[in-house]
Structures are given as structure tokens and as C-alpha cells.
Design a protein around this motif. Structure first.
Motif, mmCIF file in Angstrom:
data_model
loop_
_atom_site.group_PDB
_atom_site.id
_atom_site.type_symbol
_atom_site.label_atom_id
_atom_site.label_comp_id
_atom_site.label_asym_id
_atom_site.label_seq_id
_atom_site.Cartn_x
_atom_site.Cartn_y
_atom_site.Cartn_z
ATOM 1 N N GLN A 70 4.716 11.320 -9.108
ATOM 2 C CA GLN A 70 4.068 12.518 -9.605
ATOM 3 C C GLN A 70 3.675 12.344 -11.067
ATOM 4 O O GLN A 70 2.907 13.132 -11.610
ATOM 5 C CB GLN A 70 4.998 13.727 -9.444
ATOM 6 N N THR A 71 4.212 11.272 -11.684
ATOM 7 C CA THR A 71 3.946 10.988 -13.092
ATOM 8 C C THR A 71 3.303 9.627 -13.300
ATOM 9 O O THR A 71 2.343 9.489 -14.073
ATOM 10 C CB THR A 71 5.250 11.038 -13.914
ATOM 11 N N LEU A 72 3.806 8.613 -12.595
ATOM 12 C CA LEU A 72 3.362 7.238 -12.824
ATOM 13 C C LEU A 72 2.191 6.847 -11.920
ATOM 14 O O LEU A 72 2.079 7.338 -10.799
ATOM 15 C CB LEU A 72 4.513 6.259 -12.557
ATOM 16 N N PRO A 73 1.334 5.930 -12.370
ATOM 17 C CA PRO A 73 0.292 5.362 -11.505
ATOM 18 C C PRO A 73 0.938 4.565 -10.372
ATOM 19 O O PRO A 73 2.022 3.988 -10.543
ATOM 20 C CB PRO A 73 -0.492 4.442 -12.449
ATOM 21 N N SER A 74 0.293 4.525 -9.244
ATOM 22 C CA SER A 74 0.859 3.836 -8.078
ATOM 23 C C SER A 74 0.997 2.337 -8.336
ATOM 24 O O SER A 74 1.971 1.712 -7.903
ATOM 25 C CB SER A 74 -0.022 4.073 -6.847
ATOM 26 N N GLY A 75 0.032 1.747 -9.040
ATOM 27 C CA GLY A 75 0.094 0.314 -9.314
ATOM 28 C C GLY A 75 1.282 -0.050 -10.181
ATOM 29 O O GLY A 75 1.977 -1.045 -9.929
ATOM 30 N N LEU A 76 1.533 0.758 -11.201
ATOM 31 C CA LEU A 76 2.683 0.506 -12.070
ATOM 32 C C LEU A 76 3.981 0.661 -11.291
ATOM 33 O O LEU A 76 4.923 -0.121 -11.469
ATOM 34 C CB LEU A 76 2.659 1.477 -13.251
ATOM 35 N N THR A 77 4.044 1.652 -10.415
ATOM 36 C CA THR A 77 5.238 1.847 -9.597
ATOM 37 C C THR A 77 5.512 0.622 -8.737
ATOM 38 O O THR A 77 6.648 0.131 -8.673
ATOM 39 C CB THR A 77 5.065 3.079 -8.689
ATOM 40 N N ILE A 123 0.787 -1.246 0.000
ATOM 41 C CA ILE A 123 0.000 0.000 0.000
ATOM 42 C C ILE A 123 0.816 1.293 0.000
ATOM 43 O O ILE A 123 0.241 2.359 -0.212
ATOM 44 C CB ILE A 123 -0.973 0.049 1.208
ATOM 45 N N PRO A 124 2.143 1.276 0.227
ATOM 46 C CA PRO A 124 2.843 2.568 0.278
ATOM 47 C C PRO A 124 2.754 3.368 -1.012
ATOM 48 O O PRO A 124 2.775 4.599 -0.982
ATOM 49 C CB PRO A 124 4.289 2.190 0.612
ATOM 50 N N TYR A 125 2.638 2.670 -2.138
ATOM 51 C CA TYR A 125 2.591 3.370 -3.424
ATOM 52 C C TYR A 125 1.307 4.188 -3.543
ATOM 53 O O TYR A 125 1.304 5.265 -4.137
ATOM 54 C CB TYR A 125 2.730 2.357 -4.565
ATOM 55 N N GLY A 173 -4.650 0.851 -6.560
ATOM 56 C CA GLY A 173 -4.552 1.962 -7.490
ATOM 57 C C GLY A 173 -5.745 2.029 -8.428
ATOM 58 O O GLY A 173 -6.241 3.114 -8.752
ATOM 59 N N THR A 174 -6.223 0.851 -8.834
ATOM 60 C CA THR A 174 -7.366 0.802 -9.742
ATOM 61 C C THR A 174 -8.668 1.147 -9.032
ATOM 62 O O THR A 174 -9.475 1.947 -9.525
ATOM 63 C CB THR A 174 -7.485 -0.601 -10.373
ATOM 64 N N LEU A 175 -8.883 0.563 -7.854
ATOM 65 C CA LEU A 175 -10.148 0.741 -7.152
ATOM 66 C C LEU A 175 -10.278 2.105 -6.485
ATOM 67 O O LEU A 175 -11.348 2.723 -6.507
ATOM 68 C CB LEU A 175 -10.321 -0.359 -6.103
ATOM 69 N N ILE A 176 -9.187 2.596 -5.870
ATOM 70 C CA ILE A 176 -9.262 3.825 -5.088
ATOM 71 C C ILE A 176 -8.911 5.065 -5.910
ATOM 72 O O ILE A 176 -9.585 6.090 -5.825
ATOM 73 C CB ILE A 176 -8.354 3.728 -3.850
ATOM 74 N N LEU A 177 -7.870 4.964 -6.735
ATOM 75 C CA LEU A 177 -7.430 6.128 -7.498
ATOM 76 C C LEU A 177 -7.946 6.130 -8.932
ATOM 77 O O LEU A 177 -7.716 7.089 -9.668
ATOM 78 C CB LEU A 177 -5.886 6.198 -7.504
ATOM 79 N N GLY A 178 -8.622 5.051 -9.330
ATOM 80 C CA GLY A 178 -9.156 4.987 -10.682
ATOM 81 C C GLY A 178 -8.095 4.899 -11.751
ATOM 82 O O GLY A 178 -8.294 5.355 -12.885
ATOM 83 N N GLU A 179 -6.940 4.304 -11.422
ATOM 84 C CA GLU A 179 -5.869 4.187 -12.401
ATOM 85 C C GLU A 179 -6.233 3.146 -13.463
ATOM 86 O O GLU A 179 -6.806 2.106 -13.150
ATOM 87 C CB GLU A 179 -4.556 3.797 -11.703
ATOM 88 N N PRO A 180 -5.873 3.394 -14.730
ATOM 89 C CA PRO A 180 -6.260 2.486 -15.815
ATOM 90 C C PRO A 180 -5.421 1.218 -15.838
ATOM 91 O O PRO A 180 -4.257 1.213 -15.430
ATOM 92 C CB PRO A 180 -6.009 3.327 -17.074
ATOM 93 N N LEU A 181 -6.024 0.147 -16.321
ATOM 94 C CA LEU A 181 -5.312 -1.103 -16.558
ATOM 95 C C LEU A 181 -5.082 -1.234 -18.058
ATOM 96 O O LEU A 181 -5.996 -1.563 -18.813
ATOM 97 C CB LEU A 181 -6.131 -2.296 -16.039
ATOM 98 N N THR A 182 -3.864 -0.954 -18.515
ATOM 99 C CA THR A 182 -3.562 -1.023 -19.936
ATOM 100 C C THR A 182 -3.307 -2.463 -20.358
ATOM 101 O O THR A 182 -3.032 -3.337 -19.532
ATOM 102 C CB THR A 182 -2.316 -0.187 -20.275
#
Length: 309
Positions: free
Chosen positions: A93-100, A24-26, A262-271
Motif C-alpha cells: 500500500q506504500t511501496l512500489p511492487s518492483g522494490l517489494t 508477478i505476485p507483487y 512494475g515499471t512498464l505496467i504500473l509506471g513505477e519510477p526507477l530511482t
């Protein structure tokens, strides 16, 4: 393996806790850097973490041995915390948290290469060599494959920063294993956190140009309490329970936690690239680190690479 070091119910609970605490730190970093500078995030996280761990370190009399090897402790802090924590904050500041979180999971790939450079020829075994190849193919697919996970030069620079973090995380345990082997881990961690926090505090004041939001502040506090202080205490307990070789297996679950949150809370996309590259990276890391077996391939006293996040 020592018969007392086994995966019993308590061990599995600790294992699950670590999978979450360092998955979860990301998410917290991504929210914190919305109104805190990366340096401020590092300073806040490390200082608060050190304050929380200090009573435990004093109780176990772990600080004096750490002070006796202060040079190596500071080097460990620079490699494990000062560099990675700042790079992660800037990259997110640029990358999604999940990808990081997924890119940090490449630590075992770099660790295998470092081990080979140190004379460990077992890295050349077919399974581990295949793992290295698969893992880096996975990273390539994520970064440059279908449905790019990152866009533009800034995204590629951020990816480079996270991969540098993975390399530093792979190097740090070798410092512990070779130079700080006889120093209590709690002493090394507490002293390193305190030193990094003191170093970054003036930089934090110079780089903080906006009033932090409540949401970012809560994320920063949670990052320090859960992902730093509590996580290290749980990790030490897990090592004591199952040994230092099996304990870090939870790192293969961390990216799943990071991507899901990242997907559920921040709405980050799954490419598409992420969906294809994710299993390749995890499978490659597992093969490179274990050679395709669940049995420990090295003595229980050796500290394997761990990505703390």
C-alpha cells in the motif's frame, strides 16, 4: 546430483515459468490492495489456492500424512503464508511492487545467517561472507542511498515489513526440512493454505470497507490461480526434475520480473538507488547462497530457502 535430475528442455521451461509466476505476485498484490484490505487479499488468495490444489492432494493421498503433523503444518503456514502474505499486502500500500520484489530477494542472506546460527560454518567462507556484506550494502543503498526508493517514515516501516517477510521466508524451509521432511509437500501446502484462508476470512469481512473494483478482483483471482496454485504445482515439478538444490535458482530472476512489470505496467519510477542497489542485492544473494559456484554445496535432499511471494 541424480543423473535423472538435469536441466533439460522441460526443466528450463519450468524454470522460466517459475521465474515469471513468482515474479508477478507483487504486481497483482499492488493492484489488489487498491480496493481489497490486506486481510481480504490473504483470505481470497489462500482459500482459492487451496480449493484448486485440493484435488491434486487428494489424488496423491497427501493430506493424511499432513494431518498427522498438523501442528508443524500450521506453524509452517503461519511462517510461510499467514504472516508474509499480510505483511506484503500492507507494505505494498506504500511501496512500489518492483522494490517489494527486490527486497524479498534478500531471503538467501537471512538463510545464510540462520544456517550459521545452526552450526553451518561454511557461511564464514570468504565468498559467502563477502556476499552477505554486498547484499546488505545493496539494501542500504536502495533504502537510504541516492534517489531514495522510499520516502518518509511510512516507507521505512513498509521496508521493515518486507525484510521481515524475507526473514520468515528464510525460516519456513527449515521447518519443512526438519519437521515435515517425510510429509508430501503438496499435502503440507494445501492444508496450510486452507488453514490460513479459514483464519483470515472473518478478519477479511471485518476489514473490508469498500466495494472491490473489477481490476482488483481480477488481480486477486490471478494471484490465487497463477502465483499460488499453479506456481506450487510447477515448483514441485521443477524439484522433481532438477532436485531441490538447483530448483530455487529462479529466485534470482524474480526481482527482474517484478521491477520490469512494475515499471512498464504500473509506471513505477526507477530511482538511482534502486539501479545501484539492485545488482548489489542479487550478486550478494548469489554469493551468500552458493559461495560463488553453480554446483550444489549441500545434499540434494536438503530443502533450500524459497521466496514464494
Amino acid at each position: 546430483m541424480n543423473p535423472s535430475q538435469r536441466f533439460d528442455t522441460r526443466a528450463w521451461l519450468l524454470f522460466g515459468a517459475m521465474a515469471v509466476l513468482w515474479g508477478i505476485p507483487y504486481l497483482f498484490i499492488s493492484v489488489a490492495v487498491e480496493s481489497y484490505s490486506p486481510a481480504a487479499v490473504v483470505a481470497g488468495r489462500t482459500l482459492l489456492g487451496a480449493v484448486l490444489l485440493l484435488p491434486f492432494a487428494l489424488k496423491q493421498k497427501a493430506l493424511r500424512p499432513a494431518f498427522q503433523k498438523i501442528g508443524w503444518v500450521l506453524l509452517f503456514g503461519a511462517i510461510e503464508m499467514a504472516g508474509p502474505f499480510l505483511l506484503l499486502g500492507h507494505a505494498e500500500q506504500t511501496l512500489p511492487s518492483g522494490l517489494t520484489g527486490l527486497l524479498v530477494a534478500t531471503v538467501p542472506l537471512f538463510a545464510a545467517i540462520i544456517a550459521f546460527g545452526g552450526g553451518d560454518r561454511s557461511v564464514l567462507s570468504p565468498a559467502r561472507s563477502i556476499g552477505l556484506f554486498i547484499g546488505f550494502v545493496g539494501v542500504f543503498v536502495i533504502v537510504a542511498g541516492p534517489g531514495l526508493a522510499v520516502e518518509g517514515g511510512g516507507g521505512l516501516i513498509a521496508v521493515g515489513e518486507v525484510l521481515l517477510v524475507a526473514l520468515l521466508y528464510a525460516i519456513a524451509p527449515f521447518v519443512i526440512a526438519t519437521k515435515l521432511r517425510d510429509v508430501p509437500s503438496l499435502g503440507s501446502i494445501t492444508l496450510a493454505l486452507l488453514a490460513v484462508g479459514i483464519f483470515y476470512t472473518p478478519i477479511a469481512f471485518l476489514t473490508q470497507h469498500q466495494v472491490p473494483t473489477v481490476e482488483s478482483t481480477v488481480s486477486l483471482v490471478l494471484l490465487a490461480v497463477l502465483c499460488t496454485a499453479l506456481a506450487f504445482i510447477a515448483f514441485f515439478a521443477l524439484i522433481a526434475r532438477v532436485g531441490p538444490v538447483r530448483a530455487p535458482l529462479f529466485t534470482y530472476v524474480n526481482p527482474v520480473v517484478a521491477i520490469v512489470l512494475g515499471t512498464l505496467i504500473l509506471g513505477e519510477p526507477l530511482t538511482v538507488g534502486l539501479l545501484i542497489g539492485f545488482p548489489l542485492v542479487i550478486a550478494g544473494c548469489w554469493l551468500a547462497a552458493t559461495g560463488g559456484t553453480f554446483r550444489a554445496a549441500k545434499p540434494e535432499t536438503e530443502l533450500p530457502p524459497v521466496a514464494s511471494g
